[in-house]
Design a protein around this motif. Sequence first.
Motif, short mmCIF file in Angstrom:
data_model
loop_
_atom_site.label_atom_id
_atom_site.label_comp_id
_atom_site.label_asym_id
_atom_site.label_seq_id
_atom_site.Cartn_x
_atom_site.Cartn_y
_atom_site.Cartn_z
N LEU A 78 60.07 51.66 18.45
CA LEU A 78 61.23 51.06 19.13
C LEU A 78 62.16 52.13 19.68
O LEU A 78 62.64 52.04 20.82
N ARG A 79 62.45 53.14 18.87
CA ARG A 79 63.33 54.20 19.35
C ARG A 79 62.72 54.93 20.55
O ARG A 79 63.42 55.24 21.51
N ALA A 80 61.42 55.17 20.50
CA ALA A 80 60.76 55.84 21.62
C ALA A 80 60.86 55.01 22.90
O ALA A 80 61.11 55.54 23.98
N GLU A 81 60.67 53.71 22.78
CA GLU A 81 60.77 52.83 23.96
C GLU A 81 62.18 52.84 24.54
O GLU A 81 62.38 52.94 25.75
N LEU A 82 63.18 52.75 23.68
CA LEU A 82 64.56 52.77 24.17
C LEU A 82 64.90 54.11 24.80
O LEU A 82 65.58 54.17 25.83
N MET A 83 64.42 55.19 24.22
CA MET A 83 64.67 56.52 24.78
C MET A 83 64.00 56.65 26.15
O MET A 83 64.57 57.27 27.06
N THR A 84 62.83 56.07 26.30
CA THR A 84 62.15 56.10 27.60
C THR A 84 62.98 55.36 28.65
O THR A 84 63.12 55.82 29.78
N GLN A 85 63.53 54.22 28.28
CA GLN A 85 64.37 53.46 29.20
C GLN A 85 65.60 54.25 29.61
O GLN A 85 66.01 54.24 30.78
N ILE A 86 66.21 54.94 28.65
CA ILE A 86 67.39 55.76 28.95
C ILE A 86 66.99 56.91 29.87
O ILE A 86 67.69 57.21 30.84
N ASP B 47 69.12 66.26 23.88
CA ASP B 47 68.28 65.90 22.74
C ASP B 47 67.54 64.59 23.00
O ASP B 47 66.35 64.46 22.71
N LEU B 48 68.24 63.63 23.57
CA LEU B 48 67.65 62.33 23.87
C LEU B 48 66.53 62.48 24.91
O LEU B 48 65.43 61.96 24.73
N LEU B 49 66.81 63.22 25.97
CA LEU B 49 65.83 63.38 27.04
C LEU B 49 64.61 64.17 26.58
O LEU B 49 63.52 64.00 27.13
N ARG B 50 64.77 64.99 25.57
CA ARG B 50 63.65 65.76 25.02
C ARG B 50 62.87 64.96 23.97
O ARG B 50 61.91 65.46 23.39
N GLY B 51 63.31 63.73 23.71
CA GLY B 51 62.56 62.86 22.81
C GLY B 51 62.74 63.16 21.34
O GLY B 51 61.86 62.86 20.54
N ARG B 52 63.86 63.70 20.96
CA ARG B 52 64.10 64.02 19.56
C ARG B 52 64.48 62.75 18.79
O ARG B 52 65.65 62.46 18.55
N LEU B 53 63.45 62.00 18.45
CA LEU B 53 63.60 60.69 17.81
C LEU B 53 64.44 60.73 16.54
O LEU B 53 65.20 59.81 16.27
N ASP B 54 64.28 61.78 15.77
CA ASP B 54 64.96 61.86 14.47
C ASP B 54 66.48 61.96 14.59
O ASP B 54 67.19 61.75 13.62
N ARG B 55 66.99 62.22 15.77
CA ARG B 55 68.43 62.40 15.96
C ARG B 55 69.15 61.15 16.45
O ARG B 55 70.36 61.18 16.68
N PHE B 56 68.41 60.04 16.63
CA PHE B 56 69.01 58.84 17.19
C PHE B 56 68.57 57.60 16.42
O PHE B 56 67.39 57.39 16.17
N SER B 57 69.55 56.77 16.09
CA SER B 57 69.26 55.50 15.43
C SER B 57 69.04 54.43 16.50
O SER B 57 69.41 54.60 17.67
N LEU B 58 68.46 53.32 16.09
CA LEU B 58 68.31 52.19 17.01
C LEU B 58 69.67 51.74 17.52
O LEU B 58 69.83 51.47 18.72
N VAL C 284 70.79 51.49 21.47
CA VAL C 284 71.21 50.21 22.06
C VAL C 284 72.59 50.37 22.68
O VAL C 284 72.85 49.89 23.80
N ASN C 285 73.48 51.08 22.01
CA ASN C 285 74.83 51.31 22.55
C ASN C 285 74.78 52.12 23.84
O ASN C 285 75.52 51.81 24.79
N VAL C 286 73.95 53.13 23.89
CA VAL C 286 73.83 53.94 25.11
C VAL C 286 73.30 53.07 26.25
O VAL C 286 73.82 53.14 27.38
N LEU C 287 72.31 52.26 25.98
CA LEU C 287 71.79 51.37 27.03
C LEU C 287 72.84 50.38 27.50
O LEU C 287 72.93 50.07 28.69
N ALA C 288 73.65 49.88 26.59
CA ALA C 288 74.73 48.96 26.98
C ALA C 288 75.71 49.66 27.91
O ALA C 288 76.16 49.07 28.89
N ARG C 289 76.02 50.91 27.62
CA ARG C 289 76.92 51.68 28.50
C ARG C 289 76.30 51.89 29.88
O ARG C 289 77.01 52.07 30.87
N ALA C 290 74.97 51.85 29.94
CA ALA C 290 74.25 51.99 31.21
C ALA C 290 74.13 50.65 31.93
O ALA C 290 73.52 50.57 32.99
N GLY C 291 74.69 49.60 31.32
CA GLY C 291 74.62 48.29 31.94
C GLY C 291 73.29 47.60 31.70
O GLY C 291 72.90 46.70 32.44
#
Length: 95
Positions: free
Chosen positions: A26-34, A61-72, A76-83
Amino acid sequence: MTDSQRFNSVWDALGDTPEQTENLKLRAELMTQIREYVESLNVTQKEAATRLGLTQPRLNDLLRGRLDRFSLDMLVNVLARAGKHVNVTVVDDVA
């Protein structure tokens, strides 16, 4: 020499438990969307980070796919800020 383990997917190999594996997917999918959103902006990382309420190093860190540094929650909050709206679908395991 030990026998090699076989996994159905890279996520199964990375996750210690089925729960952790699902969380990683799930985190990988959300990071891909971001990442796709940031790329579509055609702005600097610093500008994209500002728009998303992040620091530039945090976005990196997010763009490099560092999954361990981001919670679901964080993703979700970052995506909400992106509309963007995150939709969840729950399905039974196919096994």
